[in-house]
Design a protein around this motif. Structure first.
Motif, PDB file in Angstrom:
ATOM      1  N   HIS A 187       8.379   6.226   7.376  1.00  0.00           N
ATOM      2  CA  HIS A 187       9.718   6.740   7.654  1.00  0.00           C
ATOM      3  C   HIS A 187       9.782   8.252   7.494  1.00  0.00           C
ATOM      4  O   HIS A 187      10.856   8.831   7.584  1.00  0.00           O
ATOM      5  N   ARG A 213      12.480   2.472   3.139  1.00  0.00           N
ATOM      6  CA  ARG A 213      11.627   1.690   4.028  1.00  0.00           C
ATOM      7  C   ARG A 213      12.228   0.305   4.253  1.00  0.00           C
ATOM      8  O   ARG A 213      12.244  -0.202   5.374  1.00  0.00           O
ATOM      9  N   ARG A 228       7.686   1.977  14.232  1.00  0.00           N
ATOM     10  CA  ARG A 228       6.426   1.378  14.630  1.00  0.00           C
ATOM     11  C   ARG A 228       5.634   1.487  13.372  1.00  0.00           C
ATOM     12  O   ARG A 228       5.304   2.571  12.949  1.00  0.00           O
ATOM     13  N   SER A 229       5.436   0.368  12.760  1.00  0.00           N
ATOM     14  CA  SER A 229       4.794   0.399  11.455  1.00  0.00           C
ATOM     15  C   SER A 229       3.447   1.066  11.563  1.00  0.00           C
ATOM     16  O   SER A 229       2.708   0.848  12.521  1.00  0.00           O
ATOM     17  N   ALA A 230       3.149   1.907  10.602  1.00  0.00           N
ATOM     18  CA  ALA A 230       1.829   2.525  10.578  1.00  0.00           C
ATOM     19  C   ALA A 230       0.769   1.433  10.450  1.00  0.00           C
ATOM     20  O   ALA A 230       1.070   0.360   9.938  1.00  0.00           O
ATOM     21  N   ILE A 231      -0.418   1.732  10.851  1.00  0.00           N
ATOM     22  CA  ILE A 231      -1.578   0.817  10.930  1.00  0.00           C
ATOM     23  C   ILE A 231      -1.485   0.035  12.216  1.00  0.00           C
ATOM     24  O   ILE A 231      -0.478  -0.605  12.492  1.00  0.00           O
ATOM     25  N   GLY A 277       0.811  -1.218   0.000  1.00  0.00           N
ATOM     26  CA  GLY A 277       0.000   0.000   0.000  1.00  0.00           C
ATOM     27  C   GLY A 277       0.840   1.262   0.000  1.00  0.00           C
ATOM     28  O   GLY A 277       0.458   2.263  -0.605  1.00  0.00           O
ATOM     29  N   GLU A 278       1.991   1.217   0.691  1.00  0.00           N
ATOM     30  CA  GLU A 278       2.838   2.408   0.745  1.00  0.00           C
ATOM     31  C   GLU A 278       3.397   2.742  -0.631  1.00  0.00           C
ATOM     32  O   GLU A 278       3.546   3.906  -0.991  1.00  0.00           O
ATOM     33  N   GLN A 333      15.135   0.598   6.545  1.00  0.00           N
ATOM     34  CA  GLN A 333      14.670   0.827   7.904  1.00  0.00           C
ATOM     35  C   GLN A 333      14.241  -0.494   8.560  1.00  0.00           C
ATOM     36  O   GLN A 333      14.597  -0.780   9.696  1.00  0.00           O
ATOM     37  N   ILE A 387      14.666   7.067  13.651  1.00  0.00           N
ATOM     38  CA  ILE A 387      13.277   7.041  13.209  1.00  0.00           C
ATOM     39  C   ILE A 387      12.562   5.989  14.018  1.00  0.00           C
ATOM     40  O   ILE A 387      12.846   4.818  13.916  1.00  0.00           O
ATOM     41  N   PRO A 388      11.643   6.421  14.860  1.00  0.00           N
ATOM     42  CA  PRO A 388      10.961   5.476  15.733  1.00  0.00           C
ATOM     43  C   PRO A 388      10.222   4.440  14.890  1.00  0.00           C
ATOM     44  O   PRO A 388       9.319   4.799  14.149  1.00  0.00           O
ATOM     45  N   TRP A 437       3.624   7.067   4.609  1.00  0.00           N
ATOM     46  CA  TRP A 437       4.981   6.537   4.597  1.00  0.00           C
ATOM     47  C   TRP A 437       5.566   6.657   5.997  1.00  0.00           C
ATOM     48  O   TRP A 437       5.843   7.765   6.476  1.00  0.00           O
ATOM     49  N   PHE A 477      -6.734   6.069   0.669  1.00  0.00           N
ATOM     50  CA  PHE A 477      -6.921   4.623   0.710  1.00  0.00           C
ATOM     51  C   PHE A 477      -7.602   4.171   2.001  1.00  0.00           C
ATOM     52  O   PHE A 477      -7.566   4.864   3.014  1.00  0.00           O
ATOM     53  N   ASN A 514      -2.019   4.224   4.212  1.00  0.00           N
ATOM     54  CA  ASN A 514      -0.788   4.101   3.418  1.00  0.00           C
ATOM     55  C   ASN A 514       0.118   5.317   3.513  1.00  0.00           C
ATOM     56  O   ASN A 514       0.723   5.735   2.535  1.00  0.00           O
ATOM     57  N   GLU A 547       1.898   1.796  -3.413  1.00  0.00           N
ATOM     58  CA  GLU A 547       0.743   2.151  -4.215  1.00  0.00           C
ATOM     59  C   GLU A 547       0.378   3.622  -4.002  1.00  0.00           C
ATOM     60  O   GLU A 547       0.022   4.331  -4.946  1.00  0.00           O
ATOM     61  N   ALA A 548       0.501   4.067  -2.756  1.00  0.00           N
ATOM     62  CA  ALA A 548       0.208   5.476  -2.467  1.00  0.00           C
ATOM     63  C   ALA A 548       1.155   6.371  -3.248  1.00  0.00           C
ATOM     64  O   ALA A 548       0.752   7.393  -3.793  1.00  0.00           O
ATOM     65  N   ALA A 549       2.418   5.979  -3.316  1.00  0.00           N
ATOM     66  CA  ALA A 549       3.392   6.775  -4.063  1.00  0.00           C
ATOM     67  C   ALA A 549       3.001   6.832  -5.540  1.00  0.00           C
ATOM     68  O   ALA A 549       2.997   7.902  -6.155  1.00  0.00           O
ATOM     69  N   ILE A 598      10.848   5.904  -1.301  1.00  0.00           N
ATOM     70  CA  ILE A 598       9.944   5.131  -0.455  1.00  0.00           C
ATOM     71  C   ILE A 598      10.438   3.690  -0.282  1.00  0.00           C
ATOM     72  O   ILE A 598      10.712   3.252   0.837  1.00  0.00           O
TER      73      ILE A 598
END
Lengths: 231, 268
Positions: free
Chosen positions: B116, A151, A228-231, A128-129, A154, A225-226, B114, B108, B112, A131-133, A147
């Motif tokens: 980082h 990522r 903690r995956s988004a979601i 999804g990340e 990281q 960069i802390p 980013w 979305f 989504n 795809e957003a790009a 991206i």
């Protein structure tokens, strides 16, 4: 334990340490670039590129690093000697020295092992990340640069810390082809002073400190960069 | 269509014009001849059961899914497609698609963002890197957008430390940052905990009131009814019913639409 030889042989250790760090840095940087190519190559939709990357990985991971160093140094190295053109070229001072053979061998090794790690990291970035790009109009190459790769790295920092420490320890193999790295220095001291434990334990301590430093640098990067995956 | 200028903003025809769109996933037909138009200021809601093709339709507009057949025009500019040597339909000019995508702000289901990049960095990324806006200008606009979605306080936070509702509000700001002609919302509240849905819907409602053109795929029927100027009910890849919210929700012609709307009303 006696360490009075330190006063006369200390400089060997310092020079050796410099060589070790140069090996680490050169092969680390070159190897990482190669690993990126291998990592992306493994995910390529072009069957030939994917096959090539996989074959390279298998070749590197399936043979001992020491054998690879020997093949390059004794094999390729002695091949060069037989060509006068090579011997006369400006590259000869480099080609004569074991240092660059070790750098190439280590870089290839990093390319094989870390390439596989990078592939895993690239796969681990949520679709999804990316795809957003794409959806916001980012061209493919910029998506990779801004991206996908950042990522993946990281996500991979802990693994890359481990790989870097492994690389550090692998540089010790340089001493087998007459490169005066820190272990080479210890061997020299051993031969000249006839003392065994002190030089070797000193070298072990140096590696331990270096490994600790590497871990620390990576830990710092991770904290920047802390995670903690988004979601 | 009339008076279409290349720029895309200064034209009087429909902003979105989709003609006879077909899309298949393997043997499964997802879109089976869909046409729709949207004009400036329209709020079009796409409703329908799961698998009816509404998300796919939205994703065909910015070519996240490539339709097999049919035509998509954004601000009067047709997205050119061609057939490659494997027989797949692909964009004829990827750069055209990238350019058009910056005019379509997409939000979305799973936000989504980013992870980082900070909230602010997420928002200015595309304006600065792709639209080549001066950084100061992009930041100023980003701050205005954060204000609008009520996220100013989290400007320097990383997405991983925000709630789902907060992340989605940032994602809306990110999509708005390119000043798109149309906003595309793909089930923007479906991944949220129920208590967080309201804050996101409020932002979307405010945008609708401001006259922002948007296409919205949603399961929030009462919201769709409230904000839409037009509602489309999709069933098996076709538009089964379309009209004003009043017409679709209170007096649907199609039997399936009536069943769907009733069932949804029972749920809420």
């Amino acid at each position: 334990m006696r360490f009075e030889w330190m006063s006369s042989y200390g400089q060997f250790f310092i020079d050796g340490l410099t060589i070790t760090l140069e090996l680490l840095l050169c092969s680390g940087v070159l190897g990482f670039l190669l690993a990126l190519a291998v990592g992306f190559g493994r995910l390529s939709r072009q069957p030939f590129i994917a096959w090539l990357s996989l074959s390279f990985t298998n070749l590197i991971r399936g043979t001992p690093l020491l054998v690879q160093i020997y093949v390059l140094y004794y094999g390729v190295g002695s091949l060069f000697v037989s060509f006068p053109a090579v011997r006369d070229s400006f590259l000869w001072p480099y080609l004569r020295d074991g240092f660059w053979y070790v750098v190439v061998a280590l870089a290839l090794s990093v390319g094989g092992y870390v390439g596989e790690v990078i592939k895993g990291g690239l796969r681990a970035v949520p679709k999804g990340e990316l795809e957003a790009a794409r959806a916001l109009g980012m061209p493919p190459f910029m998506t990779v640069r801004r991206i996908w790769l950042p990522r993946a790295i990281q996500i991979l920092l802990p693994s890359l810390a481990g790989e870097s420490v492994l690389l550090l320890k692998s540089t010790a193999l340089a001493s087998t082809v007459a490169v005066m790295d820190v272990l080479g220095a210890a061997n020299l001291v051993r031969a000249q002073t006839l003392r065994t434990y002190e030089p070797l334990l000193s070298v072990a301590l140096i590696y331990l400190v270096l490994a600790w430093l590497i871990e620390r640098v990576f830990r710092k990067l991770e904290r920047r960069i802390p995670v903690r995956s988004a979601i | 269509m009339s008076a279409v200028k290349e720029n895309g903003n200064l034209q009087q025809g429909p902003i979105i014009e989709v003609t006879d769109l077909h899309k298949q996933f393997g043997p499964h037909t997802v879109l089976d001849g869909v046409s729709l138009t949207a004009h400036t200021g329209d709020v079009v809601s796409l409703i329908g059961a799961s698998g009816s093709g509404k998300s796919t339709l939205l994703r065909c507009l910015n070519m996240l899914e490539i339709p097999h057949r049919g035509k998509v025009c954004i601000s009067g500019e047709e997205i050119l497609l061609k057939t490659n040597r494997h027989g797949q339909t692909v964009p004829a000019n990827p750069r055209q698609v990238d350019k058009i995508r910056t005019r379509l702000g997409m939000v979305f289901q799973n936000f989504n963002l980013w992870p980082h990049m900070t909230v602010l960095e997420n928002i200015i990324e595309v304006p600065v890197r792709i639209l080549k806006q001066p950084k100061a200008e992009a930041i100023a606009y980003a701050e205005a957008l954060l204000e609008k979605v009520g996220m100013s306080a989290k400007r320097d936070a990383y997405p991983g430390f925000l709630s789902g509702g907060q992340q989605q509000r940032v994602a809306i700001a990110r999509a708005l940052a390119t000043r798109p002609a149309v906003m595309l919302f793909d089930e923007p509240t479906s991944a949220l905990d129920p208590e967080l849905v309201g804050e996101v819907l409020k932002v979307i409602r405010d945008l609708a009131k401001e006259g922002c053109t948007m296409l919205l795929v949603t399961h929030e029927m009462s919201f769709a009814r409230e904000v839409s100027s037009k509602v489309l009910f999709l069933h098996k890849g076709r538009i089964e019913e379309s009209g004003t919210p009043e017409a679709v929700f209170t007096a649907p012609v199609s039997e399936r639409c009536r069943q769907f709307v009733n069932a949804q009303q029972w749920k809420s």
